[in-house]
Design a protein around this motif. Structure first.
Motif, short mmCIF file in Angstrom:
data_model
loop_
_atom_site.label_atom_id
_atom_site.label_comp_id
_atom_site.label_asym_id
_atom_site.label_seq_id
_atom_site.Cartn_x
_atom_site.Cartn_y
_atom_site.Cartn_z
N SER A 135 0.95 -1.46 -0.07
CA SER A 135 -0.05 -0.09 0.03
C SER A 135 0.82 1.22 0.17
O SER A 135 2.14 1.09 -0.42
N THR A 136 0.41 2.34 0.26
CA THR A 136 0.95 3.66 0.26
C THR A 136 2.20 3.88 1.16
O THR A 136 3.35 3.97 0.74
N GLU A 137 1.99 3.23 2.51
CA GLU A 137 2.95 3.37 3.33
C GLU A 137 3.29 2.04 4.03
O GLU A 137 4.49 2.20 4.79
N THR A 138 2.78 0.95 3.83
CA THR A 138 3.02 -0.52 4.42
C THR A 138 3.19 -1.47 3.41
O THR A 138 2.81 -1.18 2.31
N THR A 139 3.74 -2.63 3.78
CA THR A 139 3.87 -3.78 2.83
C THR A 139 3.20 -4.98 3.92
O THR A 139 3.86 -5.22 4.93
N THR A 140 2.30 -5.67 3.44
CA THR A 140 1.90 -6.84 4.11
C THR A 140 2.17 -8.02 3.40
O THR A 140 1.91 -8.25 2.13
N VAL A 141 2.50 -8.96 4.09
CA VAL A 141 2.86 -10.61 3.46
C VAL A 141 1.88 -11.49 4.42
O VAL A 141 1.62 -11.52 5.44
N TRP A 142 1.07 -12.07 3.55
CA TRP A 142 -0.11 -13.06 3.75
C TRP A 142 0.45 -14.31 3.64
O TRP A 142 1.23 -14.81 2.56
N ALA A 143 0.29 -15.35 4.43
CA ALA A 143 0.72 -16.62 4.64
C ALA A 143 -0.52 -17.71 4.91
O ALA A 143 -1.25 -17.27 6.10
N SER A 144 -0.68 -18.91 4.36
CA SER A 144 -1.60 -19.79 4.63
C SER A 144 -1.19 -21.18 4.44
O SER A 144 -0.46 -21.35 3.35
N PRO A 145 -1.42 -22.29 4.94
CA PRO A 145 -0.90 -23.48 4.70
C PRO A 145 -1.42 -24.07 3.28
O PRO A 145 -2.58 -23.65 3.07
N ALA A 146 -0.52 -24.72 2.79
CA ALA A 146 -1.14 -25.02 1.18
C ALA A 146 -1.16 -26.52 1.26
O ALA A 146 -0.35 -27.33 1.71
N THR A 147 -1.99 -26.87 0.45
CA THR A 147 -2.26 -28.48 0.23
C THR A 147 -1.42 -28.92 -0.73
O THR A 147 -0.84 -28.21 -1.68
N ASP A 148 -1.41 -30.28 -0.90
CA ASP A 148 -0.54 -30.91 -1.93
C ASP A 148 -1.00 -30.75 -3.11
O ASP A 148 -0.45 -30.42 -4.29
#
Length: 255
Positions: A135-148
């Motif tokens: 975004s303008t002032e921040t950076t967000t990293v999203w993570a979630s478990p992945a299936t095979d």
């Protein structure tokens, strides 16, 4: 009886012969790249590309960044803020997301996003799909478990190349590897240049998928030409040195 000159000759010859195996290793290190390539063998193995577990287990690591790598100095050198970047990734894996206002961390996250699809950590065997949003002032990293299934889908998208999309040289290399795999008694394929190998580890041709595997990194131990002759020469060197010592000792006592 043998003179001291004889003892000296035996000693010199023995010392020259002692490093016999080293000579073979040194000669091997001077081989041309093409000569070295002849020691590399490849195999084209038919695989079931609909098998999600197979693709995830065998090829998922190629798309995964292991957070533990950031403990190694040569890896840390490639990041602007390795410690803070790892902290952000750990928080994202644990909580689902993490936000930073650091430009250095944001740059590291974007670089990871370009080169990898999943994350993993040493505390569990789970792969985590991740995405980076700025975004303008921040950076967000999203993570979630992945299936095979999710990992396999990424493998099919990023690590499979269609035969028709390869260059003529890559197609010829693939055909040679496939023929040598199917009929090893008739073919002895050694690609002359790794640049001509298929650009991705899985080749799809006419609906059949082939895994191109480098078989040179097996448990088989190979030695350069002349290595065993070098061992024999080294043994003769030991005999010569001992003989020189005996002759010299005898001459001293006799004198």
């Amino acid at each position: 009886m043998p003179s001291n000159r004889t003892a000296l000759v035996l000693l010199v010859v023995g010392l020259l012969l002692l490093p016999g195996p080293t000579y073979a290793l040194a000669a091997d290190s001077l081989m041309d790249a093409d000569e070295r390539q002849s020691a590399t063998s490849y195999q084209a193995e038919r695989i079931d590309a609909s098998n999600d577990t197979l693709l995830a287990q065998r090829y998922g690591p190629r798309l995964t960044f292991w957070l533990g790598q950031l403990e190694y100095e040569h890896v840390r050198e490639e990041f602007r803020a390795p410690t803070r970047t790892r902290d952000a990734l750990e928080r994202a894996v644990a909580n689902g997301s993490a936000t930073t206002i650091s430009d250095a961390v944001a740059a590291d996250l974007r670089a990871l996003d370009r080169n990898y699809t999943f994350l993993s950590r040493e505390s569990d065997d789970t792969d985590y799909a991740f995405a980076v949003e700025r975004s303008t002032e921040t950076t967000t990293v999203w993570a979630s478990p992945a299936t095979d299934s999710e990992v396999a889908a990424a493998v099919r998208e990023r690590l499979v190349v269609a035969y028709a999309n390869m260059s003529d040289a890559e197609q010829r290399a693939f055909e040679n590897i496939r023929n040598a795999t199917a009929h090893p008694e008739q073919y002895d394929h050694q690609p002359p240049d790794e640049a001509h190998l298929p650009p991705k580890p899985i080749v799809e041709r006419n609906g059949t998928h082939y895994a191109i595997r480098d078989m040179s990194s097996t448990d088989t131990v190979t030695f350069p030409p002349g290595f065993f002759a070098g061992l024999v020469a080294s043994g003769l060197g030991v005999v010569c040195v001992l003989a020189a010592a005996l002759v010299a000792s005898y001459n001293v006592v006799r004198g």
